[in-house]
Design an enzyme around this catalytic site. Structure first.
Site, PDB file in Angstrom:
ATOM      1  N   CYS A 219      71.906  39.111  38.677  1.00  0.00           N
ATOM      2  CA  CYS A 219      72.600  38.081  37.593  1.00  0.00           C
ATOM      3  C   CYS A 219      71.681  36.991  37.410  1.00  0.00           C
ATOM      4  O   CYS A 219      71.923  35.967  37.549  1.00  0.00           O
ATOM      5  CB  CYS A 219      73.609  37.946  38.295  1.00  0.00           C
ATOM      6  SG  CYS A 219      74.822  39.187  38.910  1.00  0.00           S
TER       7      CYS A 219
ATOM      8  N   ARG B 295      44.119  40.467  44.720  1.00  0.00           N
ATOM      9  CA  ARG B 295      44.389  41.279  43.849  1.00  0.00           C
ATOM     10  C   ARG B 295      43.443  42.302  43.370  1.00  0.00           C
ATOM     11  O   ARG B 295      43.759  43.562  43.189  1.00  0.00           O
ATOM     12  CB  ARG B 295      44.537  40.616  42.535  1.00  0.00           C
ATOM     13  CG  ARG B 295      45.109  41.097  41.382  1.00  0.00           C
ATOM     14  CD  ARG B 295      45.256  40.349  40.027  1.00  0.00           C
ATOM     15  NE  ARG B 295      45.479  38.829  40.143  1.00  0.00           N
ATOM     16  CZ  ARG B 295      46.697  38.389  40.267  1.00  0.00           C
ATOM     17  NH1 ARG B 295      47.770  38.980  39.896  1.00  0.00           N
ATOM     18  NH2 ARG B 295      47.044  37.086  40.399  1.00  0.00           N
TER      19      ARG B 295
HETATM   20  C1  LIG Z   1      45.304  33.559  46.782  1.00  0.00           C
HETATM   21  C2  LIG Z   1      44.092  33.316  47.368  1.00  0.00           C
HETATM   22  C3  LIG Z   1      42.901  34.276  47.135  1.00  0.00           C
HETATM   23  C4  LIG Z   1      43.057  35.463  46.512  1.00  0.00           C
HETATM   24  O1  LIG Z   1      43.443  35.481  45.134  1.00  0.00           O
HETATM   25  P1  LIG Z   1      43.054  36.761  44.043  1.00  0.00           P
HETATM   26  O2  LIG Z   1      43.370  36.183  43.039  1.00  0.00           O
HETATM   27  O3  LIG Z   1      44.469  37.761  44.523  1.00  0.00           O
HETATM   28  O4  LIG Z   1      41.948  37.337  44.501  1.00  0.00           O
HETATM   29  C5  LIG Z   1      41.846  33.745  47.696  1.00  0.00           C
HETATM   30  N1  LIG Z   1      41.621  32.416  47.967  1.00  0.00           N
HETATM   31  C6  LIG Z   1      42.468  31.586  48.316  1.00  0.00           C
HETATM   32  C7  LIG Z   1      42.241  30.544  48.790  1.00  0.00           C
HETATM   33  C8  LIG Z   1      43.593  31.872  47.553  1.00  0.00           C
HETATM   34  O5  LIG Z   1      44.488  31.065  47.928  1.00  0.00           O
END
Ligand SMILES: *Cc1c(COP(=O)(O)O)cnc(C)c1O
Length: 432
Positions: free
Chosen positions: A356, A290
């Site tokens: 929907c 993110r």
């Molecule tokens: C989803 C995930 C991330 C990334 O998470 P963000 O919140 O997008 O930074 C990193 N490591 C693992 C193991 C994840 O499942």
């Protein structure tokens, strides 16, 4: 922070007028800023410079080939959660040797594929998985590099659907069990204990939970390093981003009035964590998803109808929950702004899709400028967990994706043709 801004009355991505992207590519349209992606990657990479480190972009957040290529060109590694994602890295020109493979459900085929491609490490989530990786590696006459995911059992203080580091979750192996698991794993002939991994949750807006988890796990890391010669410690991803008041510059007064959400900066993150991590003498991996892409993308949509009922003003748009499911799935907040600034009073509005389902909305009772059919709105901060979660629900084609670089733009994914939705289906033999 990001490269979406107003110039005059119009919303731009870098130097590209978004309205002209809409004319060229249609809506619903995801627009990504290359400069934002690059800046976010570099800020994090530079903040971690005091450590021997590798940034592994968690590509489940956004796996578009062009996005991956931008990051691969910057030297990023990748955190993949399926063989499909690993194939995407390879197709996009990334390096499998800079990939870690996470996830609780790896199949034999996926393990074999990743081994053959020489990935950096498997992030292992259970003992049966360790045994399976050992078996597949033996068959392929390889040694599998692994890190076990420790569940530190700390609360991340975030939404329940994105908390992963407590014993309520399916992820990792309990903190108390880890030493014994490593002792047993050390006897598996085709396993090399390469690291330890953790990931406590997503959209964390404070450093405290990261610090608490690292402090708790550190003595364990030191022990395992001494006993098994570990090479790395992965502290996972989870850095949160700003969703509210996400448009920093050129915002009209009514955005500024909202209390800006707290920001977790790479430097504040690194300042607190590097002093803890440096003395470990290990390579540090970080798996942000993110943080890199969230604010680097928006979803642009066209207003189809405005429907006033007794109590509500519904703005019905051509994007829907199949394009961006975060509000329905996580109660997520996305800032909604017009492509062209509007004066006048604000109207409390629900922006909804045409699917929907009552859950098909982007915001509720949000003060928005008055819009009408043919106007366009942008849902900000949609770069992470946006397009990747899109589906064909209601037989709606997948949206197009555009990457912007300065004045330039190009389709990073063309709009799906409707026939492609049922391309792999057929009328079964006895109905023909
Ligand atoms: C989803 C995930 C991330 C990334 O998470 P963000 O919140 O997008 O930074 C990193 N490591 C693992 C193991 C994840 O499942």
């Amino acid at each position: 922070m990001h490269e979406f801004h107003y110039s005059g009355q119009d919303l731009y991505c870098e130097q590209a007028l978004i309205k002209s992207l809409v004319q060229k590519y249609g809506t619903p349209l995801y627009v990504y800023s290359q400069k934002t992606l690059t800046n976010h990657y570099k800020k994090l990479d530079e903040a971690l410079a005091p450590l021997d480190h590798m940034v592994c972009f968690a590509m489940k957040a956004n796996s578009n080939l062009s996005v991956i290529r931008v990051l691969a060109n910057l030297g990023s590694g990748f955190d993949v959660v399926s063989a499909g994602e690993l194939q995407r890295v390879i197709v996009a020109g990334g390096d499998a040797r800079r990939c870690v493979f996470a996830g609780v459900g790896k199949t034999e085929e996926e393990i074999a594929f990743a081994l053959q491609r020489g990935i950096y490490s498997f992030n292992v989530e259970s003992e049966p998985e360790l045994a399976r990786i050992n078996r597949v590696a033996a068959r392929l006459k390889k040694i599998a590099p692994v890190a076990v995911r420790v569940n530190p059992n700390v609360a991340a203080g975030t939404h329940a659907k994105i908390t992963t580091g407590t014993y309520e979750n399916k992820f990792g192996i309990a903190f108390e069990a880890i030493e014994a698991v490593y002792a047993r794993a050390a006897r598996l002939k085709h396993i090399r204990l390469q690291g330890l991994q953790m990931h406590i949750g997503s959209q964390l807006t404070e450093v405290n939970p990261f610090e608490a988890a690292i402090r708790k796990v550190m003595p364990l890391v030191q022990k395992l390093k001494a006993r098994h010669g570990l090479e790395f410690f992965s502290i996972g991803g989870g850095l949160g981003i700003v969703y509210k008041s996400a448009l920093a510059s050129g915002s009209p007064a009514w955005w500024k009035s909202k209390a800006a959400q707290k920001i977790l900066t790479p430097s504040s993150y690194a300042r607190r964590l590097t002093p803890l991590l440096k003395p470990l003498g290990l390579k540090i991996l970080i798996e942000p998803g993110r943080f890199i892409v969230g604010n680097a993308g928006i979803l642009v949509t066209r207003v189809e109808y405005v429907k006033r009922t007794g109590r509500k003003n519904f703005v019905i748009v051509d994007a829907a929950m199949n394009d961006l499911i975060r509000p329905a799935f996580y109660d997520a907040y996305h800032e909604v702004v017009p492509l062209r600034k509007k004066g006048g009073a604000l109207i409390s509005s629900d922006v909804v899709g045409g699917i929907c389902e009552s859950g098909d909305y982007f915001c509720k009772d949000r003060p928005l400028p008055k819009v009408g059919e043919g106007d366009h709105l942008a849902l900000l901060s949609s770069g992470a967990y946006g397009f990747v979660m899109a589906s064909n629900y209601n037989s709606r084609p997948l949206a197009a994706e555009v990457l912007v670089h300065g004045k330039k733009s190009d389709a990073a994914r063309k709009r799906q043709e409707v026939e492609k939705i049922w391309e792999d289906e057929k009328i079964v033999s006895w109905l023909k």
